[in-house]
Design a protein around this motif. Structure first.
Motif, mmCIF file in Angstrom:
data_model
loop_
_atom_site.group_PDB
_atom_site.id
_atom_site.type_symbol
_atom_site.label_atom_id
_atom_site.label_comp_id
_atom_site.label_asym_id
_atom_site.label_seq_id
_atom_site.Cartn_x
_atom_site.Cartn_y
_atom_site.Cartn_z
ATOM 1 N N ALA A 1 37.608 26.994 49.207
ATOM 2 C CA ALA A 1 36.430 27.200 50.057
ATOM 3 C C ALA A 1 35.810 28.574 49.825
ATOM 4 C CB ALA A 1 36.796 27.019 51.533
ATOM 5 N N ALA A 2 36.643 29.594 49.777
ATOM 6 C CA ALA A 2 36.139 30.961 49.604
ATOM 7 C C ALA A 2 35.489 31.148 48.236
ATOM 8 C CB ALA A 2 37.276 31.965 49.791
ATOM 9 N N ARG A 3 36.139 30.630 47.211
ATOM 10 C CA ARG A 3 35.578 30.788 45.863
ATOM 11 C C ARG A 3 34.308 29.949 45.698
ATOM 12 N NH1 ARG A 3 37.418 35.271 43.198
ATOM 13 N NH2 ARG A 3 37.127 34.268 41.191
ATOM 14 N N ALA A 4 34.279 28.758 46.296
ATOM 15 C CA ALA A 4 33.075 27.919 46.236
ATOM 16 C C ALA A 4 31.896 28.619 46.892
ATOM 17 C CB ALA A 4 33.336 26.569 46.896
ATOM 18 N N ALA A 5 32.167 29.381 47.937
ATOM 19 C CA ALA A 5 31.098 30.124 48.624
ATOM 20 C C ALA A 5 30.479 31.175 47.707
ATOM 21 C CB ALA A 5 31.641 30.782 49.888
ATOM 22 N N GLU A 6 31.233 31.643 46.721
ATOM 23 C CA GLU A 6 30.761 32.663 45.789
ATOM 24 C C GLU A 6 29.941 32.085 44.628
ATOM 25 O OE1 GLU A 6 34.287 34.531 44.319
ATOM 26 O OE2 GLU A 6 34.927 35.189 46.300
ATOM 27 N N VAL A 7 30.078 30.797 44.383
ATOM 28 C CA VAL A 7 29.508 30.194 43.178
ATOM 29 C C VAL A 7 28.005 30.416 43.036
ATOM 30 C CG1 VAL A 7 29.100 27.990 41.993
ATOM 31 C CG2 VAL A 7 31.398 28.587 42.778
ATOM 32 N N PRO A 8 27.177 30.141 44.038
ATOM 33 C CA PRO A 8 25.740 30.349 43.820
ATOM 34 C C PRO A 8 25.395 31.775 43.378
ATOM 35 C CG PRO A 8 26.069 29.022 45.769
ATOM 36 C CD PRO A 8 27.430 29.522 45.349
ATOM 37 N N VAL B 1 35.333 36.327 26.134
ATOM 38 C CA VAL B 1 34.036 36.357 26.810
ATOM 39 C C VAL B 1 33.538 37.796 26.833
ATOM 40 C CG1 VAL B 1 32.813 35.910 28.968
ATOM 41 C CG2 VAL B 1 34.628 34.371 28.220
ATOM 42 N N SER B 2 32.362 38.017 26.253
ATOM 43 C CA SER B 2 31.837 39.385 26.191
ATOM 44 C C SER B 2 30.883 39.705 27.330
ATOM 45 C CB SER B 2 31.141 39.615 24.851
ATOM 46 O OG SER B 2 30.077 38.700 24.682
ATOM 47 N N ASN B 3 30.307 38.694 27.960
ATOM 48 C CA ASN B 3 29.358 38.913 29.042
ATOM 49 C C ASN B 3 30.120 39.008 30.366
ATOM 50 O OD1 ASN B 3 27.528 38.421 31.209
ATOM 51 N ND2 ASN B 3 26.074 37.515 29.794
ATOM 52 N N PRO B 4 30.078 40.159 31.049
ATOM 53 C CA PRO B 4 30.850 40.323 32.287
ATOM 54 C C PRO B 4 30.393 39.391 33.418
ATOM 55 C CG PRO B 4 29.476 42.252 31.891
ATOM 56 C CD PRO B 4 29.360 41.392 30.684
ATOM 57 N N VAL B 5 29.131 39.025 33.448
ATOM 58 C CA VAL B 5 28.640 38.097 34.467
ATOM 59 C C VAL B 5 29.291 36.732 34.255
ATOM 60 C CG1 VAL B 5 26.590 36.897 35.342
ATOM 61 C CG2 VAL B 5 26.464 39.331 34.796
ATOM 62 N N VAL B 6 29.314 36.286 33.019
ATOM 63 C CA VAL B 6 29.925 35.001 32.683
ATOM 64 C C VAL B 6 31.434 35.065 32.930
ATOM 65 C CG1 VAL B 6 30.345 33.330 30.837
ATOM 66 C CG2 VAL B 6 28.089 34.406 31.070
ATOM 67 N N ALA B 7 32.056 36.166 32.584
ATOM 68 C CA ALA B 7 33.492 36.311 32.805
ATOM 69 C C ALA B 7 33.832 36.206 34.290
ATOM 70 C CB ALA B 7 33.980 37.645 32.244
ATOM 71 N N ALA B 8 33.023 36.798 35.146
ATOM 72 C CA ALA B 8 33.275 36.747 36.596
ATOM 73 C C ALA B 8 33.167 35.317 37.113
ATOM 74 C CB ALA B 8 32.303 37.657 37.340
ATOM 75 N N ARG B 9 32.165 34.587 36.668
ATOM 76 C CA ARG B 9 32.046 33.223 37.176
ATOM 77 C C ARG B 9 33.115 32.322 36.580
ATOM 78 N NH1 ARG B 9 26.280 32.528 34.456
ATOM 79 N NH2 ARG B 9 26.883 31.466 32.551
ATOM 80 N N MET B 10 33.517 32.573 35.336
ATOM 81 C CA MET B 10 34.604 31.793 34.745
ATOM 82 C C MET B 10 35.915 32.054 35.486
ATOM 83 S SD MET B 10 33.654 32.003 30.686
ATOM 84 C CE MET B 10 34.926 30.897 30.082
ATOM 85 N N ALA B 11 36.119 33.275 35.919
ATOM 86 C CA ALA B 11 37.326 33.597 36.688
ATOM 87 C C ALA B 11 37.329 32.850 38.018
ATOM 88 C CB ALA B 11 37.419 35.105 36.918
ATOM 89 N N ALA B 12 36.193 32.793 38.677
ATOM 90 C CA ALA B 12 36.107 32.077 39.949
ATOM 91 C C ALA B 12 36.375 30.589 39.746
ATOM 92 C CB ALA B 12 34.739 32.292 40.591
ATOM 93 N N MET B 13 35.773 30.011 38.729
ATOM 94 C CA MET B 13 35.965 28.588 38.477
ATOM 95 C C MET B 13 37.416 28.299 38.067
ATOM 96 S SD MET B 13 33.046 27.634 39.392
ATOM 97 C CE MET B 13 32.946 25.902 39.012
ATOM 98 N N SER B 14 38.023 29.196 37.323
ATOM 99 C CA SER B 14 39.430 29.027 36.951
ATOM 100 C C SER B 14 40.330 29.108 38.175
ATOM 101 C CB SER B 14 39.857 30.086 35.933
ATOM 102 O OG SER B 14 39.265 29.823 34.688
ATOM 103 N N ASP B 15 39.992 29.973 39.102
ATOM 104 C CA ASP B 15 40.764 30.093 40.335
ATOM 105 C C ASP B 15 40.688 28.785 41.127
ATOM 106 O OD1 ASP B 15 42.394 31.235 42.271
ATOM 107 O OD2 ASP B 15 40.818 32.504 43.117
ATOM 108 N N ILE B 16 39.491 28.210 41.225
ATOM 109 C CA ILE B 16 39.344 26.920 41.907
ATOM 110 C C ILE B 16 40.189 25.863 41.193
ATOM 111 C CG2 ILE B 16 37.738 25.033 42.403
ATOM 112 C CD1 ILE B 16 35.583 27.244 42.891
ATOM 113 N N SER B 17 40.111 25.840 39.879
ATOM 114 C CA SER B 17 40.883 24.880 39.092
ATOM 115 C C SER B 17 42.384 25.055 39.319
ATOM 116 C CB SER B 17 40.551 25.048 37.609
ATOM 117 O OG SER B 17 41.349 24.202 36.820
#
Length: 131
Positions: free
Chosen positions: A57-64, A12-28
């Motif tokens: 819960a904490a990571r979901a709060a970050e999603v938006p 992933v080259s886009n840091p914004v996308v990488a950050a959200r992918m990390a959050a979603m992976s953490d939830i997973s």
């Protein structure tokens, strides 16, 4: 699991996308831990289970905030429908947070209902907004 997720996101080259992918992976990862406990594949540990729910819960709060910028990357599974239906996406994200905040896991018997509650909110969003 975490190492595999890290490798999957290494392109992933886009840091914004990488950050959200990390959050979603953490939830997973947290959901996989809970699922493993629910199936008896992982020894039940109330502290670890509640910690997983609290992390969801904490990571979901970050999603938006993580998805607010309409940015893409070829490695992302996020569909354009997220930004086309922003209010619905946020509502679904908040539903996961609310569901997780409402879960208390004190015994192994609490896992099944928790997984149903959390999993339903995940599916509602993924079915519409994840490739």
């Amino acid at each position: 699991i975490v190492g595999a997720a890290g490798l999957a996101h290494s392109d992933v080259s886009n840091p914004v996308v990488a950050a959200r992918m990390a959050a979603m992976s953490d939830i997973s990862d947290q959901m996989k831990l809970l699922g493993g406990m629910a199936k008896g594949q992982v020894d039940f540990d109330a502290t670890a289970a509640q910690g997983a729910v609290d992390t969801v819960a904490a990571r979901a709060a970050e999603v938006p905030a993580l998805f607010e910028a309409n940015e893409t990357d070829p490695e992302s599974d996020a569909l354009p429908a997220i930004w086309d239906n922003w209010d619905d996406f946020v509502t679904k994200s908040e539903a996961l947070q609310t569901a997780a905040e409402g879960v208390t896991i004190a015994s192994a018997e609490d896992l099944g209902p928790a997984m149903g509650q959390l999993g339903g909110t995940c599916k509602a969003c993924h079915s519409k907004y994840k490739d």
